[in-house]
Motif scaffolding. Sequence first.
Motif, PDB file in Angstrom:
ATOM      1  N   THR A   1       0.949  -1.098   0.220  1.00 49.76           N
ATOM      2  CA  THR A   1      -0.087  -0.165   0.065  1.00 49.76           C
ATOM      3  C   THR A   1       0.646   1.123   0.089  1.00 49.76           C
ATOM      4  O   THR A   1       1.724   1.244   0.877  1.00 49.76           O
ATOM      5  N   GLN A   2       0.630   2.026  -1.100  1.00 47.20           N
ATOM      6  CA  GLN A   2       1.754   3.234  -0.940  1.00 47.20           C
ATOM      7  C   GLN A   2       0.853   4.353  -0.282  1.00 47.20           C
ATOM      8  O   GLN A   2      -0.438   4.459  -0.183  1.00 47.20           O
ATOM      9  N   SER A   3       1.592   5.484   0.457  1.00 46.19           N
ATOM     10  CA  SER A   3       0.817   6.403   0.948  1.00 46.19           C
ATOM     11  C   SER A   3       1.918   7.644   0.481  1.00 46.19           C
ATOM     12  O   SER A   3       3.088   7.241   0.776  1.00 46.19           O
ATOM     13  N   ARG A   4       1.290   8.657   0.296  1.00 46.21           N
ATOM     14  CA  ARG A   4       2.276   9.873  -0.376  1.00 46.21           C
ATOM     15  C   ARG A   4       3.155   9.182  -1.423  1.00 46.21           C
ATOM     16  O   ARG A   4       4.443   9.570  -1.247  1.00 46.21           O
ATOM     17  N   ALA A   5       2.939   8.329  -2.001  1.00 47.90           N
ATOM     18  CA  ALA A   5       3.674   7.494  -3.086  1.00 47.90           C
ATOM     19  C   ALA A   5       4.820   6.992  -2.487  1.00 47.90           C
ATOM     20  O   ALA A   5       5.896   6.895  -3.148  1.00 47.90           O
ATOM     21  N   GLN A   6       4.990   6.485  -1.059  1.00 42.29           N
ATOM     22  CA  GLN A   6       6.036   5.861  -0.630  1.00 42.29           C
ATOM     23  C   GLN A   6       5.918   4.670   0.274  1.00 42.29           C
ATOM     24  O   GLN A   6       4.857   4.356   0.657  1.00 42.29           O
ATOM     25  N   TYR A   7       7.049   3.869   0.633  1.00 43.33           N
ATOM     26  CA  TYR A   7       6.752   2.714   1.280  1.00 43.33           C
ATOM     27  C   TYR A   7       7.749   3.175   2.712  1.00 43.33           C
ATOM     28  O   TYR A   7       8.651   3.977   2.562  1.00 43.33           O
ATOM     29  N   VAL A   8       7.382   2.058   3.676  1.00 45.91           N
ATOM     30  CA  VAL A   8       8.190   2.364   4.999  1.00 45.91           C
ATOM     31  C   VAL A   8       9.465   1.031   4.855  1.00 45.91           C
ATOM     32  O   VAL A   8       9.365   0.157   4.586  1.00 45.91           O
ATOM     33  N   LEU A   9      10.695   1.567   5.082  1.00 45.61           N
ATOM     34  CA  LEU A   9      11.770   0.871   5.234  1.00 45.61           C
ATOM     35  C   LEU A   9      11.497  -0.202   6.546  1.00 45.61           C
ATOM     36  O   LEU A   9      11.085   0.126   7.563  1.00 45.61           O
ATOM     37  N   ASP A  10      12.083  -1.476   6.213  1.00 46.53           N
ATOM     38  CA  ASP A  10      12.142  -2.531   7.361  1.00 46.53           C
ATOM     39  C   ASP A  10      13.244  -2.165   8.109  1.00 46.53           C
ATOM     40  O   ASP A  10      14.106  -2.904   8.288  1.00 46.53           O
ATOM     41  N   LEU A  11      12.754  -1.410   9.357  1.00 45.24           N
ATOM     42  CA  LEU A  11      13.927  -0.866  10.221  1.00 45.24           C
ATOM     43  C   LEU A  11      13.808  -2.339  11.336  1.00 45.24           C
ATOM     44  O   LEU A  11      14.563  -2.007  12.419  1.00 45.24           O
ATOM     45  N   SER A  12      13.185  -3.079  11.130  1.00 46.71           N
ATOM     46  CA  SER A  12      13.517  -4.254  12.064  1.00 46.71           C
ATOM     47  C   SER A  12      14.704  -5.016  11.734  1.00 46.71           C
ATOM     48  O   SER A  12      15.373  -6.007  12.520  1.00 46.71           O
ATOM     49  N   ARG A  13      15.261  -4.758  10.629  1.00 43.90           N
ATOM     50  CA  ARG A  13      16.523  -5.575  10.154  1.00 43.90           C
ATOM     51  C   ARG A  13      17.641  -4.585  10.333  1.00 43.90           C
ATOM     52  O   ARG A  13      17.829  -3.437   9.894  1.00 43.90           O
ATOM     53  N   GLN A  14      18.674  -5.127  10.891  1.00 47.26           N
ATOM     54  CA  GLN A  14      19.616  -4.247  11.431  1.00 47.26           C
ATOM     55  C   GLN A  14      20.667  -3.825  10.295  1.00 47.26           C
ATOM     56  O   GLN A  14      20.946  -2.658  10.135  1.00 47.26           O
ATOM     57  N   GLU A  15      20.743  -4.530   9.156  1.00 49.40           N
ATOM     58  CA  GLU A  15      21.391  -4.091   7.938  1.00 49.40           C
ATOM     59  C   GLU A  15      20.744  -2.955   7.367  1.00 49.40           C
ATOM     60  O   GLU A  15      21.392  -2.047   6.839  1.00 49.40           O
ATOM     61  N   VAL A  16      19.357  -2.683   7.489  1.00 44.84           N
ATOM     62  CA  VAL A  16      18.684  -1.754   6.864  1.00 44.84           C
ATOM     63  C   VAL A  16      18.824  -0.561   7.766  1.00 44.84           C
ATOM     64  O   VAL A  16      19.274   0.721   7.206  1.00 44.84           O
ATOM     65  N   VAL A  17      18.930  -0.591   8.959  1.00 46.04           N
ATOM     66  CA  VAL A  17      19.069   0.502   9.993  1.00 46.04           C
ATOM     67  C   VAL A  17      20.624   0.831   9.912  1.00 46.04           C
ATOM     68  O   VAL A  17      20.770   2.220   9.715  1.00 46.04           O
ATOM     69  N   ASP A  18      21.460  -0.084   9.681  1.00 47.42           N
ATOM     70  CA  ASP A  18      23.005   0.399   9.467  1.00 47.42           C
ATOM     71  C   ASP A  18      23.332   1.076   8.163  1.00 47.42           C
ATOM     72  O   ASP A  18      23.904   2.384   8.096  1.00 47.42           O
ATOM     73  N   ALA A  19      22.447   0.683   7.144  1.00 44.59           N
ATOM     74  CA  ALA A  19      22.628   1.389   5.769  1.00 44.59           C
ATOM     75  C   ALA A  19      21.913   2.839   5.844  1.00 44.59           C
ATOM     76  O   ALA A  19      22.712   3.755   5.480  1.00 44.59           O
ATOM     77  N   VAL A  20      20.832   2.969   6.503  1.00 48.06           N
ATOM     78  CA  VAL A  20      20.263   4.321   6.579  1.00 48.06           C
ATOM     79  C   VAL A  20      21.132   5.131   7.310  1.00 48.06           C
ATOM     80  O   VAL A  20      21.362   6.378   6.949  1.00 48.06           O
ATOM     81  N   TYR A  21      21.656   4.644   8.505  1.00 51.50           N
ATOM     82  CA  TYR A  21      22.409   5.381   9.389  1.00 51.50           C
ATOM     83  C   TYR A  21      23.712   5.874   8.601  1.00 51.50           C
ATOM     84  O   TYR A  21      23.899   7.202   8.656  1.00 51.50           O
ATOM     85  N   GLU A  22      24.378   5.104   7.700  1.00 57.80           N
ATOM     86  CA  GLU A  22      25.469   5.669   7.172  1.00 57.80           C
ATOM     87  C   GLU A  22      25.468   6.655   6.282  1.00 57.80           C
ATOM     88  O   GLU A  22      26.003   7.847   6.106  1.00 57.80           O
ATOM     89  N   MET A  23      24.232   6.684   5.455  1.00 58.07           N
ATOM     90  CA  MET A  23      23.971   7.607   4.542  1.00 58.07           C
ATOM     91  C   MET A  23      23.761   9.103   5.193  1.00 58.07           C
ATOM     92  O   MET A  23      23.921  10.034   4.721  1.00 58.07           O
ATOM     93  N   ILE A  24      22.978   8.806   6.312  1.00 58.44           N
ATOM     94  CA  ILE A  24      22.662  10.328   6.929  1.00 58.44           C
ATOM     95  C   ILE A  24      23.999  10.870   7.733  1.00 58.44           C
ATOM     96  O   ILE A  24      24.150  12.013   7.598  1.00 58.44           O
ATOM     97  N   ALA A  25      24.653  10.014   8.182  1.00 60.81           N
ATOM     98  CA  ALA A  25      25.899  10.392   8.974  1.00 60.81           C
ATOM     99  C   ALA A  25      27.091  11.126   7.827  1.00 60.81           C
ATOM    100  O   ALA A  25      27.521  12.127   7.984  1.00 60.81           O
ATOM    101  N   ALA A  26      27.007  10.482   6.703  1.00 52.91           N
ATOM    102  CA  ALA A  26      27.880  11.011   5.561  1.00 52.91           C
ATOM    103  C   ALA A  26      27.265  12.468   5.222  1.00 52.91           C
ATOM    104  O   ALA A  26      28.200  13.219   4.984  1.00 52.91           O
TER     105      ALA A  26
END
Length: 727
Positions: free
Chosen positions: A439-464
């Motif tokens: 289901t889209q909402s504002r044309a977007q999906y939610v990231l699966d932050l229950s997965r550690q590798e997703v949390v890590d990847a997002v964090y690294e992008m923001i920190a950069a």
Amino acid sequence: MAVFYDEQQRIFVLNTPDTSYVIAIVDDGYLGHVYYGKKVDTSGIRYLMREDEPPYVPGVNRREKNSFLDMFPMEYPETGMGDYRETAFCVRSSAGHRASELKYEGYEIVPGKPALEGLPATWGKEEDCTTLKLFCRDSLLNLQVCLMYTVFEKLDVITRSVLVENQGQESVYLEKVLSACLDLHDRDYEMISLAGSWARERHIQRTPLQYGRQNAASFRGTSSHQEHPFMALVTPETTQETGEVYAMNFVYSGNFLAQAEKNQFDSVRMTMGIHPEGFTWKLEPGEQFTAPEVVMVYSDAGLGRMTRTFHDLYRNNLIRSPYLYKERPILINNWEATYFDFDEQKLIDIAREASVLGIEMLVMDDGWFGKRSYDDSSLGDWQVNEEKLKGGLSYLVEEVKKTGMKFGIWFEPEMISPASELFQKHPDWAIQIPGREITQSRAQYVLDLSRQEVVDAVYEMIAAVLHSADISYVKWDMNRHLTTLGSSGLPGDRLGELMHRFTLGVYQLQERLVREFPDLLLENCSSGGSRFDPGMLYYSPQIWCSDDTDAIERLAIQEGTALIYPLSCIGAHVSVCPNHTVGRNTPFETRGHVALAGTFGYELDITKLSDEEKELVKEQTALYHKYQGLIAKGDYYRLSSWTQEGKPDSWMVVSKNKEKALLFYVQVLARANVKSSFLRLQGLLPDRRYEIDGKVYSGDVLMHAGIRIPAMQGDFRSLLMEVKAVE
Ligand code: DGJ
């Protein structure tokens, strides 16, 4: 003593400066709730348990054990054995049975307050608070449940949490672990909750408590615009200054249940915790589960006192940011000025104009990254769009800094656009059910932050991004709720953990952010105020309160928000008229006064303001500097309410030493043929004299007769008055 065990009565007594809370160990090892309310001498209080009345405790009358379980005031009621009211705890065994019987085993009283792993929570030094741990066990499943109560020494606050440990040999499934339950004896109550919608958050709602269950809840994965993790039960005569209040607020940002239930015997059960719908947590042998914290406040002096207790607790014992009392830079945000239509030159022009008017930070909102020129792409591609921002981020930041301003930036870290490079690369990172349309909402999906590798990847992008330029502020947005709940990281029997694990992922991300960038000013936001809760305040000292920036709409939104949260947390900006959400025109001055009762800032194209308006901006930024300390640290008093009573809206902030105060007054609609009126102030010292607008009054006259408010022509007019003690 704050917490003690009275061996003779077999009761635990928890005392705050003005409240007592009493728990009894009952026949058969049950824990009964004896009393919560005004501080009392607890000797002989056990009679409140009515153990000598039919159906009697099970040790005396086992054949009517069901009736006992269904009427006794329980400290932590459970599903499956005979309590048909809302229970607080439900466990399913590996064989599929839903039942437990938690029996008291022992206690510990420790100074201070243990942290809750991975969760936001209030904190306190050893000298500030004491914690009682009550250990209970279900002997069949060998499950230990620890009920934790922290009692604050100087505030009328008791916090609660629950720790479950599987000490057995088999896995169990926790289907409900509420954090607090409060059984109250038969009285009439009214229920206060905060309800709303997008751009209309946290309106105060008050209704008589009826038989049955009445609740506020969220299943959306955030604390939500629609309902709020807060509930107060008040005696019917309760006002701002009088009456009894039992309040609970949940230090959590995901699904919640806040419920009151009046039962067949007229007693009332109040419960709060993670909503059991859709929640199941598999607990393997040796594992622990921690339920988030509930804050309980009792006041016998009306809602005003409850409010000030919450404000003090959150300022002193929840918000960790170094900006809590630091003067925060006055910011200008480009969202309502440009939406997605900006480039580096437009932002630099806004910064130049703003800096000469006393504004101190430019915040670049949504639209600076990936290929984003509208809301339908690029979430997850956290790289600067150099076609839009020529010279890149560091050029823009340096140009803004040349104007003397700081620079802030917007992110929406929990999201992924279907039209993004990130989704092309990692389609499985979106929360989804295989085979179903997400289901889209504002044309977007939610990231699966229950997965550690997703949390890590997002964090690294923001920190950069944050390392790439001199960035002082982050606005952390979250613009949709959770649906199609599936995760490739969780087996089928753990999918009921997804929502809570997602929230834990958000907490982990924000914790890493504030640790790695301790000087960063973080502002949480969720489509306006969809996640304005104490959980978020643990990470950010301010939260964007609502996308509705109309000064009149904001009266109700900010009144409801300030019922629990300090003004220094409430994101509030001056925007243009006609207002973008409701089309209303209000005086520039009124918009400034309403925003001053929050974090204060601007959200408009300052290059397009008239000279007269620019002069007002200068005056308003000076007012902010003059009063920011008082507003951030003072005590809040609600004097009258436009939305609750149809009266002019007015409130005060009074310094702790009562030497200074600021009075806010918004007339809302003008009326014909009216005289000046008198507005009764609160919170002053009756025997002090105070100066207002060059005239001197005694404190008790101001509080009992009131200050004179002139009759004013014109709708939406406002006044700001300084109240100063004089010799
Ligand atoms: C919702 C926020 O509440 C707004 O302030 C703005 O940041 C938009 N999102 C941007 O998409």
